[in-house]
Design a protein around this motif. Structure first.
Motif, short mmCIF file in Angstrom:
data_model
loop_
_atom_site.label_atom_id
_atom_site.label_comp_id
_atom_site.label_asym_id
_atom_site.label_seq_id
_atom_site.Cartn_x
_atom_site.Cartn_y
_atom_site.Cartn_z
N LEU A 1 -2.29 -1.42 8.12
CA LEU A 1 -1.14 -0.54 7.94
C LEU A 1 -1.41 0.63 7.00
CD1 LEU A 1 1.74 -0.07 8.84
CD2 LEU A 1 2.50 -1.70 7.12
N PRO A 2 -2.05 0.45 5.82
CA PRO A 2 -2.29 1.62 4.95
C PRO A 2 -3.09 2.73 5.62
CG PRO A 2 -2.61 -0.41 3.72
CD PRO A 2 -2.46 -0.80 5.18
N ALA A 3 -4.12 2.38 6.36
CA ALA A 3 -4.93 3.41 7.03
C ALA A 3 -4.12 4.11 8.11
CB ALA A 3 -6.19 2.79 7.63
N LEU A 4 -3.29 3.37 8.84
CA LEU A 4 -2.45 3.99 9.87
C LEU A 4 -1.46 4.95 9.22
CD1 LEU A 4 -1.40 4.32 12.76
CD2 LEU A 4 0.07 2.31 12.34
N LEU A 5 -0.86 4.55 8.13
CA LEU A 5 0.10 5.43 7.45
C LEU A 5 -0.58 6.69 6.93
CD1 LEU A 5 2.31 2.82 5.55
CD2 LEU A 5 2.76 3.94 7.75
N ASP A 6 -1.81 6.56 6.44
CA ASP A 6 -2.57 7.75 6.01
C ASP A 6 -2.79 8.70 7.18
OD1 ASP A 6 -2.76 6.84 3.39
OD2 ASP A 6 -4.82 6.09 3.61
N GLU A 7 -3.19 8.14 8.33
CA GLU A 7 -3.41 8.98 9.51
C GLU A 7 -2.10 9.65 9.95
OE1 GLU A 7 -4.82 8.86 14.17
OE2 GLU A 7 -5.39 7.18 12.88
N LEU A 8 -1.02 8.89 9.92
CA LEU A 8 0.26 9.47 10.33
C LEU A 8 0.71 10.57 9.39
CD1 LEU A 8 2.13 6.27 11.55
CD2 LEU A 8 1.10 8.09 12.94
N SER A 9 0.42 10.44 8.10
CA SER A 9 0.74 11.51 7.15
C SER A 9 0.01 12.79 7.54
CB SER A 9 0.35 11.11 5.73
OG SER A 9 1.22 10.12 5.24
N LEU A 10 -1.24 12.67 7.96
CA LEU A 10 -2.02 13.82 8.39
C LEU A 10 -1.47 14.42 9.69
CD1 LEU A 10 -5.62 12.51 7.65
CD2 LEU A 10 -4.28 14.16 6.30
N ARG A 11 -0.78 13.61 10.47
CA ARG A 11 -0.21 14.05 11.74
C ARG A 11 1.22 14.59 11.59
NH1 ARG A 11 -2.28 11.70 16.89
NH2 ARG A 11 -4.30 10.77 16.49
N GLY A 12 1.71 14.67 10.35
CA GLY A 12 3.03 15.26 10.14
C GLY A 12 4.16 14.29 9.88
N PHE A 13 3.85 13.01 9.76
CA PHE A 13 4.89 12.02 9.47
C PHE A 13 5.10 11.92 7.96
CE2 PHE A 13 3.53 10.92 13.66
CZ PHE A 13 4.65 10.41 14.28
N ALA A 14 6.34 11.61 7.58
CA ALA A 14 6.66 11.44 6.17
C ALA A 14 7.19 10.02 5.97
CB ALA A 14 7.72 12.45 5.74
N MET A 15 6.75 9.40 4.89
CA MET A 15 7.22 8.06 4.52
C MET A 15 6.77 7.77 3.10
SD MET A 15 3.86 7.53 5.49
CE MET A 15 3.87 7.93 7.18
N ASP A 16 7.40 6.80 2.49
CA ASP A 16 6.93 6.26 1.22
C ASP A 16 6.05 5.07 1.59
OD1 ASP A 16 6.55 4.65 -1.04
OD2 ASP A 16 8.59 4.96 -1.78
N PRO A 17 4.73 5.18 1.46
CA PRO A 17 3.84 4.12 1.94
C PRO A 17 4.16 2.73 1.36
CG PRO A 17 2.56 6.06 1.39
CD PRO A 17 3.96 6.32 0.91
N VAL A 18 4.47 2.66 0.08
CA VAL A 18 4.75 1.36 -0.54
C VAL A 18 6.02 0.75 0.05
CG1 VAL A 18 5.31 0.18 -2.70
CG2 VAL A 18 3.51 1.92 -2.66
N ALA A 19 7.07 1.55 0.17
CA ALA A 19 8.33 1.06 0.74
C ALA A 19 8.15 0.70 2.21
CB ALA A 19 9.43 2.11 0.58
N THR A 20 7.38 1.50 2.94
CA THR A 20 7.15 1.25 4.36
C THR A 20 6.42 -0.08 4.56
OG1 THR A 20 7.12 3.61 4.84
CG2 THR A 20 6.06 2.16 6.45
N ILE A 21 5.38 -0.31 3.77
CA ILE A 21 4.63 -1.57 3.87
C ILE A 21 5.53 -2.75 3.51
CG2 ILE A 21 2.73 -2.91 2.86
CD1 ILE A 21 1.19 -0.17 2.70
N ARG A 22 6.33 -2.61 2.47
CA ARG A 22 7.24 -3.68 2.07
C ARG A 22 8.26 -3.97 3.18
NH1 ARG A 22 8.77 -1.71 -2.30
NH2 ARG A 22 10.67 -0.70 -1.60
#
Length: 185
Positions: A54-75
């Motif tokens: 999940l962390p690597a996917l969220l990093d990739e999605l951030s580069l693709r224009g997605f916004a999220m709080d990674p810690v809250a999203t993982i939780r």
């Protein structure tokens, strides 16, 4: 349908495809794909992403224009089995397949080519099943449209079998589907 809405769905599908994660586009966007375009405000995905990836996917999605709080999203993903991201102001909901019927919806999804991008879209039967479970006003309309568009091709036995894993066949929602499936008089 908003260009940004579809772009968000295709960007997410691209990231999921690149990492070979199992998923299916569901919700209003998928129902519109399987019937006719309709208004929707968000993008919905049923997907399985291992917690370790999940962390690597969220990093990739951030580069693709997605916004999220990674810690809250993982939780949220690990504790509640769902989470929400944003793509240029568009809500993108993720739902983890926590019951076998959801797994089977993902399994039955088909890879489609939407604007020259591969994306897995839940089948008409899978969408009907999910919309029977939610059964809000828009879901009922989507079921009606899906039945009208796919009446002679629907695997009703598959829907019934999956439905029985979560509710009885005499449930009013299933009765409504069977009423819709009966030949017009």
């Amino acid at each position: 349908m908003s260009r940004v809405l579809l772009e968000g769905a295709l960007e997410l599908a691209g990231a999921l495809n690149r990492q070979s994660f199992r998923y299916a586009l569901i919700g209003g966007l998928a129902a519109g794909y399987r019937t006719h375009a309709r208004f929707t405000r968000d993008v919905d995905f049923l997907l399985y992403v291992p917690q370790i990836a999940l962390p690597a996917l969220l990093d990739e999605l951030s580069l693709r224009g997605f916004a999220m709080d990674p810690v809250a999203t993982i939780r949220e993903w690990t504790q509640h089995h769902m989470t929400t991201l944003s793509y240029h102001g568009i809500r993108v909901d993720w739902l983890k397949p926590v019951i076998p019927a959801y797994e089977h919806v993902m399994d039955k999804a088909t890879e489609e080519n939407w604007l020259n991008h591969p994306i897995r879209v839940a089948s008409a039967e899978g969408l009907i099943l999910l919309k029977l479970l939610a059964f809000r006003t828009q879901d009922v309309l989507d079921i009606e449209n899906l039945v009208a568009a796919h009446r002679d091709k629907l695997d009703v036995d598959w829907i019934r079998t999956e439905w029985q894993t979560v509710a009885s066949l005499d449930d009013p929602r299933m009765a409504r589907l069977m009423e819709l499936m009966s030949p017009a008089k």
